[in-house]
Design an enzyme around this catalytic site. Structure first.
Site, PDB file in Angstrom:
ATOM      1  N   HIS A 167      -4.526 -58.063  22.141  1.00 22.13           N
ATOM      2  CA  HIS A 167      -3.474 -59.092  22.103  1.00 22.13           C
ATOM      3  C   HIS A 167      -2.098 -58.468  21.915  1.00 22.13           C
ATOM      4  O   HIS A 167      -1.184 -59.145  21.443  1.00 22.13           O
ATOM      5  CB  HIS A 167      -3.763 -60.075  20.963  1.00 22.13           C
ATOM      6  N   HIS A 168      -1.958 -57.190  22.283  1.00 20.66           N
ATOM      7  CA  HIS A 168      -0.627 -56.594  22.100  1.00 20.66           C
ATOM      8  C   HIS A 168       0.391 -57.262  23.008  1.00 20.66           C
ATOM      9  O   HIS A 168       1.587 -57.207  22.747  1.00 20.66           O
ATOM     10  CB  HIS A 168      -0.667 -55.072  22.335  1.00 20.66           C
TER      11      HIS A 168
ATOM     12  N   LYS B 167     -12.104 -60.422  29.704  1.00 19.67           N
ATOM     13  CA  LYS B 167     -13.140 -60.560  30.740  1.00 19.67           C
ATOM     14  C   LYS B 167     -14.125 -61.629  30.311  1.00 19.67           C
ATOM     15  O   LYS B 167     -14.362 -61.824  29.108  1.00 19.67           O
ATOM     16  CB  LYS B 167     -13.891 -59.235  30.917  1.00 19.67           C
TER      17      LYS B 167
ATOM     18  N   LYS C 121      -5.748 -61.300  30.164  1.00 21.11           N
ATOM     19  CA  LYS C 121      -6.065 -61.571  31.577  1.00 21.11           C
ATOM     20  C   LYS C 121      -7.298 -60.807  31.995  1.00 21.11           C
ATOM     21  O   LYS C 121      -7.468 -59.644  31.629  1.00 21.11           O
ATOM     22  CB  LYS C 121      -4.862 -61.111  32.423  1.00 21.11           C
TER      23      LYS C 121
ATOM     24  N   LYS D 245      -5.643 -51.297  32.621  1.00 16.08           N
ATOM     25  CA  LYS D 245      -5.223 -51.568  34.003  1.00 16.08           C
ATOM     26  C   LYS D 245      -3.870 -52.276  34.028  1.00 16.08           C
ATOM     27  O   LYS D 245      -2.974 -51.909  34.776  1.00 16.08           O
ATOM     28  CB  LYS D 245      -6.294 -52.447  34.655  1.00 16.08           C
TER      29      LYS D 245
ATOM     30  N   SER E  31      -2.355 -61.421  40.812  1.00 17.17           N
ATOM     31  CA  SER E  31      -2.635 -62.530  39.880  1.00 17.17           C
ATOM     32  C   SER E  31      -1.407 -62.780  39.003  1.00 17.17           C
ATOM     33  O   SER E  31      -1.067 -63.921  38.691  1.00 17.17           O
ATOM     34  CB  SER E  31      -3.822 -62.190  38.975  1.00 17.17           C
TER      35      SER E  31
HETATM   36  P1  NAD Z   1     -18.067 -59.990  45.305  1.00 12.07           P
HETATM   37  O1  NAD Z   1     -19.072 -60.818  44.635  1.00 12.07           O
HETATM   38  O2  NAD Z   1     -17.076 -60.651  46.222  1.00 12.07           O
HETATM   39  O3  NAD Z   1     -18.756 -58.822  46.170  1.00 12.07           O
HETATM   40  C1  NAD Z   1     -19.703 -57.928  45.664  1.00 12.07           C
HETATM   41  C2  NAD Z   1     -20.550 -57.454  46.833  1.00 12.07           C
HETATM   42  O4  NAD Z   1     -21.417 -56.412  46.381  1.00 12.07           O
HETATM   43  C3  NAD Z   1     -21.426 -58.557  47.399  1.00 12.07           C
HETATM   44  O5  NAD Z   1     -21.308 -58.576  48.803  1.00 12.07           O
HETATM   45  C4  NAD Z   1     -22.818 -58.167  46.936  1.00 12.07           C
HETATM   46  O6  NAD Z   1     -23.839 -58.620  47.799  1.00 12.07           O
HETATM   47  C5  NAD Z   1     -22.715 -56.660  46.911  1.00 12.07           C
HETATM   48  N1  NAD Z   1     -23.726 -56.013  46.071  1.00 12.07           N
HETATM   49  C6  NAD Z   1     -24.354 -56.480  44.977  1.00 12.07           C
HETATM   50  N2  NAD Z   1     -25.221 -55.576  44.472  1.00 12.07           N
HETATM   51  C7  NAD Z   1     -25.152 -54.511  45.287  1.00 12.07           C
HETATM   52  C8  NAD Z   1     -25.820 -53.270  45.334  1.00 12.07           C
HETATM   53  N3  NAD Z   1     -26.723 -52.943  44.414  1.00 12.07           N
HETATM   54  N4  NAD Z   1     -25.514 -52.394  46.318  1.00 12.07           N
HETATM   55  C9  NAD Z   1     -24.589 -52.724  47.256  1.00 12.07           C
HETATM   56  N5  NAD Z   1     -23.933 -53.896  47.273  1.00 12.07           N
HETATM   57  C10 NAD Z   1     -24.203 -54.783  46.310  1.00 12.07           C
HETATM   58  O7  NAD Z   1     -17.335 -59.190  44.141  1.00 12.07           O
HETATM   59  P2  NAD Z   1     -15.906 -58.504  44.194  1.00 12.07           P
HETATM   60  O8  NAD Z   1     -14.903 -59.483  43.718  1.00 12.07           O
HETATM   61  O9  NAD Z   1     -15.724 -57.844  45.507  1.00 12.07           O
HETATM   62  O10 NAD Z   1     -16.060 -57.436  43.017  1.00 12.07           O
HETATM   63  C11 NAD Z   1     -16.697 -56.191  43.246  1.00 12.07           C
HETATM   64  C12 NAD Z   1     -16.279 -55.229  42.145  1.00 12.07           C
HETATM   65  O11 NAD Z   1     -14.857 -55.097  42.146  1.00 12.07           O
HETATM   66  C13 NAD Z   1     -16.646 -55.636  40.723  1.00 12.07           C
HETATM   67  O12 NAD Z   1     -16.902 -54.475  39.970  1.00 12.07           O
HETATM   68  C14 NAD Z   1     -15.376 -56.294  40.218  1.00 12.07           C
HETATM   69  O13 NAD Z   1     -15.286 -56.242  38.807  1.00 12.07           O
HETATM   70  C15 NAD Z   1     -14.341 -55.404  40.862  1.00 12.07           C
HETATM   71  N6  NAD Z   1     -13.018 -56.023  41.002  1.00 12.07           N
HETATM   72  C16 NAD Z   1     -12.831 -57.182  41.684  1.00 12.07           C
HETATM   73  C17 NAD Z   1     -11.557 -57.716  41.801  1.00 12.07           C
HETATM   74  C18 NAD Z   1     -11.271 -58.956  42.603  1.00 12.07           C
HETATM   75  O14 NAD Z   1     -10.075 -59.309  42.755  1.00 12.07           O
HETATM   76  N7  NAD Z   1     -12.267 -59.635  43.168  1.00 12.07           N
HETATM   77  C19 NAD Z   1     -10.480 -57.077  41.185  1.00 12.07           C
HETATM   78  C20 NAD Z   1     -10.694 -55.881  40.504  1.00 12.07           C
HETATM   79  C21 NAD Z   1     -11.975 -55.363  40.420  1.00 12.07           C
END
Ligand code: NAD
Length: 511
Positions: free
Chosen positions: A103-104, A145, A109, A133, A402
């Site tokens: 909470h700094h 989160k 987010k 981040k 965001s």
């Molecule tokens: P998403 O749900 O849109 O996509 C994830 C994809 O990974 C899916 O297509 C799923 O089928 C696939 N998947 C699942 N298990 C798998 C496996 N074992 N091997 C290969 N593919 C697999 O999720 P996202 O939003 O793209 O998020 C993906 C990662 O990115 C997460 O770690 C999330 O925390 C990180 N992230 C997302 C955002 C964002 O804006 N969406 C921002 C920062 C970080």
């Protein structure tokens, strides 16, 4: 009703008390520091521990006073709860979390994920990564989160909506959501639709009283207060980050690669929001997408895969496997070990561990997902000379945009609305003066290009590009200045921790 104490870094972190008012809901709050404590049960915390290990490495280099490093590292609040939802006539009790790491700065987010693998350790680790981040990309928020332990594929849209709305009302009742408090966003298994449900539920409680209520969540559809460019932001940010990293001639020489993205072979794990857009924008920059890995198999073609065509195939067939213009590999984990210039894990955490790290052949690992490389694996990869571009920088495009969405929500005006026409008129007069001076007219297409004022998406993308470029240089500068820091992740951690520490020091809380 349970209340949270105000964000006072030196005071005890806020906790949400067990709710007595709602017998159908159970909740527990834990204050943690490196391990999980659920009631009296002590469980190992591998992901948070891995983040803490990285933190310790960087904090050592910074020589922070005792107490300050501990304060920054600790998760301030974890709200764990269970709630009942009627699913096809039966009551299902669903587990969920929201963790606010620091909470700094307020609000906090971080995304909300729907996955059967979500647990307290995971949300704590991901919330901590969000704090760092945000600091890296100069987003003035603390980290948070959330997660719901479900497989969204097991539920109908209507059921998912009820689960999402119920989760949101739990967060509202404990003050774990709000434009000034804690602002969720999409993550693994969630997207614009879920964010719209969250916003609507929050508006039902606060809409008439809080003019900024729409800023309670980001990643919303445009018509619900979203911002243009948010959907693509994380993948676009991955491309900008990689473009910046591969432009470094010295680093590329060490890796025996030519500078630039052009012609680089890329394998991406996860073809969701992050993976798909990263693939699309990298291909637009001339990179060769040679493999896409999904949970049920991978498709490989050394000559390159057309990303849009594969996406259309996936939509029609509900899987990428069997795509006729590439070879399908059933063992998706083994596909991570194929030869390529850049490997982008963009699915889940802990995908590259000490078990498979020795077999990884990529020259650059670009972390699209959060925590895809474990701390033990990183040691092995660094010894092999692999360049790791860390998650807390590389996937920060999402939180950056965001932040722009939140700014739009609290300022109640679309970016570019006030100045676009003015800019176009000014530029048009300037172009006309040049035409008069040189005695010839520009072609209409040239003129249109020169006078065009920036719209919302232009401004968002340009803000994102600038953030990703300057943040990378900041991390590199830290890396160069602190010789004892041997890798980019530690440099990124150190740079982030330094910024959070400065906030605490300026508040007069630490020497
Ligand atoms: P998403 O749900 O849109 O996509 C994830 C994809 O990974 C899916 O297509 C799923 O089928 C696939 N998947 C699942 N298990 C798998 C496996 N074992 N091997 C290969 N593919 C697999 O999720 P996202 O939003 O793209 O998020 C993906 C990662 O990115 C997460 O770690 C999330 O925390 C990180 N992230 C997302 C955002 C964002 O804006 N969406 C921002 C920062 C970080």
């Amino acid at each position: 009703m349970a209340t949270k104490t105000a964000a006072k870094p030196t005071a005890k972190p806020k906790t949400a008390a067990k709710t007595a008012a709602k017998p159908a809901t159970t909740s527990a709050a834990t204050t943690t520091n490196g391990t999980n404590t659920i009631g009296s049960v002590h469980v190992p915390a591998p992901f948070f521990k891995s983040v803490a290990q990285n933190f310790d490495k960087a904090a050592k280099a910074l020589k922070l006073p005792s107490g300050l490093a501990e304060q920054i590292k600790a998760c301030n609040s974890v709200y764990y709860f269970q709630f009942p939802v009627r699913i096809r006539g039966e009551i299902q009790v669903i587990e969920a979390w929201r963790c606010e790491h620091s909470h700094h700065k307020l609000p906090t987010k971080g995304g909300i994920r729907y996955s059967t693998m979500v647990d307290q350790d995971e949300v704590m680790a991901l919330a901590a990564l969000m704090t760092y981040k945000c600091a890296i990309v100069h987003v003035p928020f603390g980290g948070a989160k959330g997660g719901i332990k479900i497989n969204p594929r097991d539920y109908t849209d209507d059921e998912l909506e009820r689960i999402t709305r119920r989760y949101t009302s739990e967060l509202i009742s404990k003050n774990f959501i709000g434009p000034a408090v804690d602002v969720p966003a999409p993550d693994y298994g969630t997207g614009e639709r879920e964010m719209a449900w969250i916003a609507d539920t929050y508006m039902a409680f606060h809409g008439g009283r809080d003019i900024n209520a729409l800023g309670c969540v980001t990643g919303k559809p445009i018509a619900q207060g979203g911002v243009r460019g948010r959907r693509e932001a994380t993948g676009r940010g991955v491309m900008f980050g990689l473009r910046q990293a591969t432009a470094d001639k010295h680093d590329m020489k060490l890796l025996k690669l030519t500078p630039g993205l052009e012609g680089k072979s890329v394998i991406i794990q996860g073809f969701g929001n992050v993976g798909y857009y990263a693939a699309k924008f990298l291909q637009e920059q001339g990179a060769l997408i040679t493999g896409i890995i999904e949970w049920d198999g991978a498709v490989i073609n050394e000559k390159g895969i057309n990303v849009e065509e594969l996406n259309q195939y996936r939509i029609a067939n509900k899987s990428i496997t069997g795509y006729p213009k590439a070879k399908t590999m059933k063992d998706s984990k083994a596909a991570l070990e194929l030869e390529c210039d850049i490997l982008i894990p963009a699915a889940l955490e802990s995908q590259i561990t000490s078990e498979n790290a020795p077999r990884i052949q990529a020259k650059i690992i670009a972390e699209g997902a959060n925590g895809p490389v474990t701390a033990d694996a990183e040691d092995i990869l660094l010894k092999k000379g692999i360049l790791i571009i860390p998650d807390m920088y590389l996937n920060a495009g999402g939180v950056t945009v965001s932040y722009f969405e939140w700014l739009k929500n609290i300022s109640h005006v679309r970016f570019g609305r006030m100045e676009r026409r003015f800019e176009e008129n000014t530029q048009s007069r300037m172009v006309s003066s040049i035409e008069d001076l040189v005695g010839r007219n520009f072609r209409q297409s040239e003129r249109d290009l020169m006078i065009r004022g920036a719209g919302e998406e232009d401004l968002v993308n340009s803000g994102l590009e600038d953030t990703m470029m300057s943040s990378y240089e900041e991390i590199k500068e830290y890396y160069r200045m602190h010789k004892e820091i041997g890798d980019l992740r530690t440099a990124a951690f150190a740079s982030a921790i330094d910024k959070v520490a400065t906030t605490y020091r300026q508040l007069g809380l630490f020497p």
